[in-house]
Design a protein around this motif. Structure first.
Motif, PDB file in Angstrom:
ATOM      1  N   UNK A 226       0.665  -0.917   0.261  1.00 47.43           N
ATOM      2  CA  UNK A 226      -0.051  -0.292  -0.118  1.00 47.43           C
ATOM      3  C   UNK A 226       0.854   1.544  -0.227  1.00 47.43           C
ATOM      4  N   UNK A 227       2.496   1.411   0.656  1.00 53.87           N
ATOM      5  CA  UNK A 227       2.811   2.028   0.545  1.00 53.87           C
ATOM      6  C   UNK A 227       3.540   2.414  -0.793  1.00 53.87           C
ATOM      7  N   UNK A 228       3.261   2.120  -1.976  1.00 52.94           N
ATOM      8  CA  UNK A 228       3.083   2.398  -3.077  1.00 52.94           C
ATOM      9  C   UNK A 228       2.747   2.825  -3.389  1.00 52.94           C
ATOM     10  N   UNK A 229       1.057   3.499  -3.230  1.00 52.06           N
ATOM     11  CA  UNK A 229       0.011   4.309  -4.107  1.00 52.06           C
ATOM     12  C   UNK A 229       0.134   4.588  -4.367  1.00 52.06           C
ATOM     13  N   UNK A 230      -0.032   5.665  -5.469  1.00 52.31           N
ATOM     14  CA  UNK A 230       0.536   7.172  -5.871  1.00 52.31           C
ATOM     15  C   UNK A 230      -0.870   7.711  -6.842  1.00 52.31           C
ATOM     16  N   UNK A 231      -2.197   7.816  -6.847  1.00 51.18           N
ATOM     17  CA  UNK A 231      -2.627   8.179  -7.907  1.00 51.18           C
ATOM     18  C   UNK A 231      -2.301   9.829  -8.614  1.00 51.18           C
ATOM     19  N   UNK A 232      -2.853   9.745  -9.486  1.00 51.02           N
ATOM     20  CA  UNK A 232      -1.863  11.125 -10.240  1.00 51.02           C
ATOM     21  C   UNK A 232      -2.182  12.305  -9.585  1.00 51.02           C
ATOM     22  N   UNK A 233      -3.268  12.455  -9.065  1.00 53.86           N
ATOM     23  CA  UNK A 233      -3.313  13.645  -8.981  1.00 53.86           C
ATOM     24  C   UNK A 233      -3.915  13.463  -7.200  1.00 53.86           C
TER      25      UNK A 233
END
Length: 267
Positions: A226-233
């Motif tokens: 989950x630490x890798x989650x990075x949505x574009x906005x």
């Protein structure tokens, strides 16, 4: 790229589900008004279904033009088509069977009784993503990706210290020997999930507290996916008070215990 990463705390699981549902019902008509459609990636799990139940029971439900909404799934259990443990079966029962969706806009993973093997099913979903991709892309423009977070920090069917969480080339993977039953699954990969404009992770329960704390503290995504989650906005973690127990105050959004009015800041 501007990306916000926030944890928004609600007092209980029912309040959490209601608040996320209201935010969704406020946001989707705005997306449709701007782009003539909205593309959503659904998740399974207790809270994923609770949010869909809350959407279905909301008086705002029928203000959405559901015929303009595309649905995909972040992962699926490799089970027969009508098995009640499949994420798509649960989503249909909670919401999709109750609204006027266009069947051609509902993109389920293949089932174990479809005649395809697991690897072929992964390839088929990857091909389907490509068929609906943006120009020159390999997957669609996703407006909102819903995700849960497991006690071990897994997202979709991407588990800690497994090859799947490190996959960067394929869009869909076959998962075998899953640490969580059933053993076999299908999953989108992290780059596909992170292609979304908005990632909304919905997390509840004291058993998620450690994983959420590590996620927001910047742990390695190989160890805590989950630490890798990075949505574009935006990358938003909607959580209940139990799940937030190990999150430092500095990482909790000051607007915690928000209501549906929260959605007005999102563009």
């Amino acid at each position: 790229m501007s990306n916000e990463r926030r944890a928004i705390v609600h007092s209980s699981k029912p309040e959490l589900a209601h608040a996320v549902a209201e935010r969704f019902l406020n946001k989707v008509p705005q997306i449709i008004a701007e782009f003539d459609e909205a593309t959503i990636v659904l998740t399974g799990g207790t809270m994923g279904q609770a949010v869909l139940d809350a959407i279905n029971s909301s008086p705002k439900r029928d203000a959405v033009d559901w015929s303009r909404v595309n649905f995909w799934w972040g992962d699926e259990r490799w089970l027969p088509a009508r098995d009640g443990e499949r994420n798509d079966v649960q989503a249909r029962a909670a919401l999709l069977d109750h609204v006027a969706v266009d069947p051609e806009r509902v993109h389920s993973f293949a089932a174990s009784d479809s005649g395809l093997g697991l690897d072929d099913a992964a390839a088929a979903y990857s091909h389907e993503l490509a068929q609906h991709s943006t120009r020159f892309g390999t997957y669609p423009h996703f407006d909102i990706v819903f995700l849960g977070v497991g006690p071990d920090g897994h997202i979709a069917s991407l588990f800690p210290e497994r090859e799947g969480i490190r996959e960067t080339e394929r869009t869909v993977i076959a998962v075998r020997n899953s640490p969580k039953p059933p053993d076999e699954r299908l999953s989108l990969t992290l780059p596909v999930l992170n292609s979304s404009v908005r990632i909304w992770a919905v997390v509840a329960g004291s058993d998620k507290a450690s994983a959420l704390g590590l996620t927001l503290a910047g742990a390695s995504y190989n160890e805590v996916p989950a630490a890798g989650l990075e949505g574009r906005r935006k990358t938003l973690f909607f959580v209940d008070s139990e799940a937030a127990a190990q999150v430092p105050d500095s990482l909790i959004d000051p607007g915690q215990f928000w209501t549906s009015a929260d959605s007005t800041d999102e563009h």
